[in-house]
Design a protein around this motif. Structure first.
Motif, PDB file in Angstrom:
ATOM      1  N   PRO A   1      30.944  49.485  16.123  1.00  0.00           N
ATOM      2  CA  PRO A   1      31.653  49.542  15.944  1.00  0.00           C
ATOM      3  C   PRO A   1      32.431  50.140  14.643  1.00  0.00           C
ATOM      4  O   PRO A   1      33.068  51.678  14.485  1.00  0.00           O
ATOM      5  N   ILE A   2      32.042  48.838  13.406  1.00  0.00           N
ATOM      6  CA  ILE A   2      32.127  49.764  11.944  1.00  0.00           C
ATOM      7  C   ILE A   2      30.717  50.504  11.651  1.00  0.00           C
ATOM      8  O   ILE A   2      30.361  50.806  10.866  1.00  0.00           O
TER       9      ILE A   2
ATOM     10  N   GLU B   1      33.720  59.762  16.377  1.00  0.00           N
ATOM     11  CA  GLU B   1      33.989  58.952  15.098  1.00  0.00           C
ATOM     12  C   GLU B   1      32.753  59.582  13.432  1.00  0.00           C
ATOM     13  O   GLU B   1      32.934  59.974  12.173  1.00  0.00           O
TER      14      GLU B   1
ATOM     15  N   CYS C   1      41.180  51.674  21.142  1.00  0.00           N
ATOM     16  CA  CYS C   1      40.517  52.052  20.179  1.00  0.00           C
ATOM     17  C   CYS C   1      40.824  52.650  19.106  1.00  0.00           C
ATOM     18  O   CYS C   1      41.839  53.811  19.045  1.00  0.00           O
ATOM     19  N   ILE C   2      40.416  52.888  17.611  1.00  0.00           N
ATOM     20  CA  ILE C   2      41.068  53.141  16.147  1.00  0.00           C
ATOM     21  C   ILE C   2      39.914  54.300  15.853  1.00  0.00           C
ATOM     22  O   ILE C   2      38.720  53.765  15.766  1.00  0.00           O
TER      23      ILE C   2
ATOM     24  N   ASP D   1      37.956  56.521  14.007  1.00  0.00           N
ATOM     25  CA  ASP D   1      37.860  56.591  12.919  1.00  0.00           C
ATOM     26  C   ASP D   1      37.650  58.303  12.236  1.00  0.00           C
ATOM     27  O   ASP D   1      36.842  58.670  12.805  1.00  0.00           O
TER      28      ASP D   1
ATOM     29  N   ALA E   1      42.264  57.501  10.745  1.00  0.00           N
ATOM     30  CA  ALA E   1      42.506  57.356  12.528  1.00  0.00           C
ATOM     31  C   ALA E   1      43.251  57.174  13.461  1.00  0.00           C
ATOM     32  O   ALA E   1      43.995  58.201  12.974  1.00  0.00           O
TER      33      ALA E   1
ATOM     34  N   PHE F   1      44.661  55.951  16.719  1.00  0.00           N
ATOM     35  CA  PHE F   1      45.104  55.162  17.675  1.00  0.00           C
ATOM     36  C   PHE F   1      45.073  55.570  19.220  1.00  0.00           C
ATOM     37  O   PHE F   1      45.862  56.326  19.295  1.00  0.00           O
TER      38      PHE F   1
ATOM     39  N   HIS G   1      42.536  54.715   8.730  1.00  0.00           N
ATOM     40  CA  HIS G   1      40.635  54.514   8.074  1.00  0.00           C
ATOM     41  C   HIS G   1      41.523  52.541   7.539  1.00  0.00           C
ATOM     42  O   HIS G   1      40.000  51.894   8.184  1.00  0.00           O
TER      43      HIS G   1
ATOM     44  N   LYS H   1      41.016  49.901  10.329  1.00  0.00           N
ATOM     45  CA  LYS H   1      39.679  49.662  10.891  1.00  0.00           C
ATOM     46  C   LYS H   1      38.775  49.377  10.201  1.00  0.00           C
ATOM     47  O   LYS H   1      38.353  48.795  10.540  1.00  0.00           O
TER      48      LYS H   1
ATOM     49  N   TRP I   1      39.777  45.265  10.242  1.00  0.00           N
ATOM     50  CA  TRP I   1      39.656  45.349  11.618  1.00  0.00           C
ATOM     51  C   TRP I   1      38.665  44.030  10.970  1.00  0.00           C
ATOM     52  O   TRP I   1      38.074  43.572  11.997  1.00  0.00           O
ATOM     53  N   GLY I   2      37.622  45.458  10.885  1.00  0.00           N
ATOM     54  CA  GLY I   2      36.011  44.405  10.916  1.00  0.00           C
ATOM     55  C   GLY I   2      36.005  43.514  10.045  1.00  0.00           C
ATOM     56  O   GLY I   2      35.270  42.124   9.918  1.00  0.00           O
TER      57      GLY I   2
END
Ligand SMILES: Cc1cc2nc3c(=O)[nH]c(=O)nc-3n(C[C@H](O)[C@H](O)[C@H](O)COP(=O)(O)OP(=O)(O)OC[C@H]3O[C@@H](n4cnc5c(N)ncnc54)[C@H](O)[C@@H]3O)c2cc1C
Length: 387
Positions: free
Chosen positions: A45-46, A169, A341-342, A344, A349, A351, A369, A372, A375-376
């Motif tokens: 995801p990142i 994204e 999912c966020i 980006d 972003a 949601f 943004h 996310k 979160w990472g």
């Protein structure tokens, strides 16, 4: 029957599902060996920020050796070549045969083949592709102009294998960087997908909002036409139309990992492993399949996602433990199915949420943004420190 601490549990796969299962099983004091063909956990995801240079490659990885030292599981870096479920062993390319009492299969999915795929980059394939995509994007920026096409494919045999979010994204992140460098007016973007309503799985709100975003940025669309092949300079469609592109980012839909064709586990038409609600492989008492490798059952919009892989991993650890204790208690993944999912966009972003009762898309300029990014960091810290 073997005592709890004599059970040999083998987890294959070092992604969301495999790492989470190994950690959860270690918390219950089992002897766990994790097998992975990569020596790092790639946090997909990142990784969307690698092609635009927002993060370096290593920031999207976690070392499996470090995770194993922290949590106390063994690691074998090797490739799974066969599962002999009935004989309770697996075969690895270099190590040979490895016996198990319980097997947790978490090797993710394979990718559908398309003619000319070598002319594309994908953010969902081998991690290193994010770097070659960065090289091409950098070269176009250096030159000062370019044609970029971004899209994703479908799998009619199992629609849960479609992955569209990262395509949007990547596109919005590239546009954000081009705007920052005042180059956007020299670039053209085309979004393409073979299905007539790409993104509809997110629900009506998300689908409509994406359309608004694409129109706002003046992005051309080519949807509802089958892709016949990728070429050096672009993409050809069934109506013989052609999109010119100097950087094609395409996410093929998933299908079952090819190694499963060489195994005795039950598979659905698309090659994913058939499981019950407890993630136990159908017909096998001691094999669990979790995350993207598994054939999900549930509503028509269900999707393979990282947070589902984590839930299935924690549940598989719980279910194996109960099984070993001789208890009938079990946990099932189906009641947790949702899309979350966020998404980006580089400077904000959206949601996205969908479950069986509702769906919504909440635009979150700026803060999304950062959410996310947070979160990472949170994900990496909690796994690395074991908190
Ligand atoms: C770009 C991108 C963005 C995403 N964004 C989101 C998001 O925002 N939210 C979300 O919930 N989900 C997201 N996802 C989906 C999520 O990343 C996947 O659902 C998740 O990675 C699945 O985890 P997994 O462990 O099942 O498979 P994977 O992460 O694919 O891991 C599979 C593991 O198995 C190993 N392996 C594979 N084959 C073999 C073999 N033969 N032998 C040994 N080891 C093997 C691999 O090296 C890897 O370690 C995104 C995916 C991508 C690609």
């Amino acid at each position: 029957m073997k005592h709890q601490n004599q059970q040999r549990i083998v987890v294959v796969g070092g992604g969301f599902a495999g790492v989470e299962a190994a950690i959860a099983l270690r918390k219950k004091k089992y002897h766990v060996i994790l097998v992975s063909d990569r020596d790092y956990f790639f946090i997909y995801p990142i990784s969307i920020w690698i092609p635009t240079g927002k993060i370096p490659f290593h920031q999207s990885t976690l070392s499996l050796t470090k995770l194993s030292q922290k949590h106390g599981f063994g690691v074998i870096i090797d490739e799974l070549t066969k599962v002999n479920g009935a004989d309770k062993n697996i075969e690895l390319k270099r190590t040979g045969v490895l016996d198990f009492d319980y097997l947790v299969l978490a090797i993710g999915a394979g990718k559908m083949k398309h003619p000319g795929l070598e002319h594309t980059f994908s953010i969902c394939g081998q991690p290193e592709q994010s770097l070659s995509m960065k090289e091409r994007f950098d070269a176009l920026m250096e030159r000062g102009h370019g044609k970029i096409a971004i899209g994703f494919g479908g799998n009619p045999k199992d629609k849960s294998g479609v992955r569209g979010g990262p395509a949007f994204e990547i596109m919005f992140n590239m546009i954000h960087v081009l705007k920052q460098r005042k180059l956007y007016q020299n670039f053209s973007f085309t979004f393409f997908a073979p299905m007539p309503e790409p993104g509809k799985r997110m629900g009506n709100s998300g689908y409509k909002m994406l359309d608004v975003l694409l129109n706002k940025e003046g992005i051309a669309k080519k949807v509802g036409k089958k892709i016949t092949g990728f070429e050096q300079g672009g993409i050809r469609f069934e109506d013989d139309s052609f999109i010119e592109s100097e950087l094609t980012m395409f996410i093929p839909a998933s299908n079952g990992a090819p190694v499963l064709q060489n195994s005795d586990l039950p598979l659905n038409e698309a090659g994913f492993v058939l499981i019950d609600d407890h993630s136990k492989v159908q017909g096998f008492e001691n094999i669990y399949a979790i995350g993207d490798v598994a054939a999900l059952e549930g509503p028509e919009w269900k999707a393979k996602q990282g947070h589902m892989a984590v839930i299935m991993a924690q549940q598989a650890a719980f279910n194996i433990h109960q099984q070993i204790l001789g208890s009938p208690r079990r946990k099932g993944y189906q009641q947790h199915l949702n899309i979350l999912c966020i998404m980006d966009t580089g400077d904000g972003a959206g949601f996205v949420y969908r479950d069986s009762k509702r769906d919504f898309f909440i635009p979150m300029p700026v803060v999304g943004h950062w959410l996310k990014i947070l979160w990472g960091w949170h994900f990496k810290l909690t796994r690395t420190l074991g908190i």
